[in-house]
Design an enzyme around this catalytic site. Sequence first.
Site, PDB file in Angstrom:
ATOM      1  N   LYS A  35       0.839  -1.209   0.000  1.00 25.40           N
ATOM      2  CA  LYS A  35       0.000   0.000   0.000  1.00 25.40           C
ATOM      3  C   LYS A  35       0.873   1.258   0.000  1.00 25.40           C
ATOM      4  CE  LYS A  35      -0.270  -0.316   5.062  1.00 25.40           C
ATOM      5  NZ  LYS A  35      -1.077  -0.871   6.181  1.00 25.40           N
ATOM      6  N   TYR A 256      18.725  28.760   8.246  1.00 27.94           N
ATOM      7  CA  TYR A 256      17.529  29.536   8.599  1.00 27.94           C
ATOM      8  C   TYR A 256      17.347  29.624  10.114  1.00 27.94           C
ATOM      9  CZ  TYR A 256      15.688  29.556   3.808  1.00 27.94           C
ATOM     10  OH  TYR A 256      15.493  29.750   2.471  1.00 27.94           O
TER      11      TYR A 256
HETATM   12  C1  PLP Z   1      -0.385  -1.967   6.758  1.00 31.26           C
HETATM   13  C2  PLP Z   1      -0.980  -3.224   7.259  1.00 31.26           C
HETATM   14  C3  PLP Z   1      -0.186  -4.357   7.471  1.00 31.26           C
HETATM   15  C4  PLP Z   1       1.339  -4.329   7.354  1.00 31.26           C
HETATM   16  O1  PLP Z   1       1.872  -3.742   8.529  1.00 31.26           O
HETATM   17  P1  PLP Z   1       3.480  -3.668   8.724  1.00 31.26           P
HETATM   18  O2  PLP Z   1       3.635  -3.132  10.106  1.00 31.26           O
HETATM   19  O3  PLP Z   1       3.969  -2.706   7.693  1.00 31.26           O
HETATM   20  O4  PLP Z   1       4.008  -5.019   8.535  1.00 31.26           O
HETATM   21  C5  PLP Z   1      -0.815  -5.536   7.828  1.00 31.26           C
HETATM   22  N1  PLP Z   1      -2.144  -5.599   7.996  1.00 31.26           N
HETATM   23  C6  PLP Z   1      -2.951  -4.519   7.822  1.00 31.26           C
HETATM   24  C7  PLP Z   1      -4.415  -4.652   8.041  1.00 31.26           C
HETATM   25  C8  PLP Z   1      -2.397  -3.297   7.464  1.00 31.26           C
HETATM   26  O5  PLP Z   1      -3.181  -2.229   7.303  1.00 31.26           O
END
Ligand code: PLP
Length: 361
Positions: A35, A256
Amino acid sequence: MARPNQARLNLAALRHNLSVARTLAPGSSVVAVVKANAYGHGAHIVARELAPLADALAVACIEEAVALRESGITSPILLLQGVFEAAELTLASELGLWVMVNTLEQLCWLEEARLQQPLRCWLKVDTGMHRLGIEPSDTAAIYQRLQACHQVQADIVLCTHFASADDPASPQTAAQISEFERLSADFPCQRSAANSAGVMAWPAAHYDWVRPGYMLYGNSPFAGTQANSGSLQAVMTLVSAVIALHDVAPGETVGYGAIWTARRPSRIATVTIGYGDGYPRLAPAGTPVLVNGQRATLAGRVSMDMITVDVTDLPAVRIGDEVVLWGNGLPVGEVARHVGTIGYELTTRMPARTPRIVVTP
Ligand SMILES: *Cc1c(COP(=O)(O)O)cnc(C)c1O
């Protein structure tokens, strides 16, 4: 010479990290989570690499899945948040996507849908995270409604998500596991609970499907050292280069707001990467970088396109020298701790301005 910034991608490390997940959870199928543009690494590059090796991929929403299908990915893709409106079910069915059912609304949309082919569904139960998932007391009723639903395939996966799996000292994960055991005891279906931290530290939570994301990119979700984290290899190494050097007298300030003052005769290297390139603006003085592989620290505020680094103790540094902001030799999680965030955020926020370059195919 072109501007030297690159998010270098080591795809051999990506494949290696997937094999680490498989070794840790040998009895489980793997949903590789890609994702949010594969946590900023580049969804197409990462999905193309992982699709043949993982049992399925997962994204947050249907737009991300459509983009993967358009780039030729044919593996199963799970929508972790399910659909956002009933109309998306038609497209999900056409594309052969798997959908998470997180709410009663999503169940009702399925019951009312008329689909060409039934969908594979995962049913998420809330065992204590209180973010998504149906009420535990509704599990039996909703599971039966899903089973009876013509739009749903028979092989439902019951799943849950951990709130504190990255903290081995927290009692919450064990409590969530036993609640999940209790809830799922009556159903013959497959089960899934573990994110990366679950894969690495909670073998009792591996079940039929594990859902690693962060660890695939070579990063440990644990704040401290953890048994398996040493076997992971960074996939993204963010590099830039020195474009100017300045000698600064004691009492002079840098950058800055003049928030950094030289306490000794200092050598300051200007590096052409800033918050417009994905380097966090809140990184304070003292945040480590690697100049020619050697540690130096940030001095003064992060600008949009530049940072300034104290290289007083590295007299050999020259204009054009390579600077690593995180990745190989400098874990993104360590940089993130200086900033007060997590490595997930740093890679995920990497803008398109910084080219992703595959260096190890
Ligand atoms: C993002 C997500 C994962 C993966 O989590 P990580 O900590 O990146 O391994 C797994 N299950 C769900 C439902 C998620 O939203």
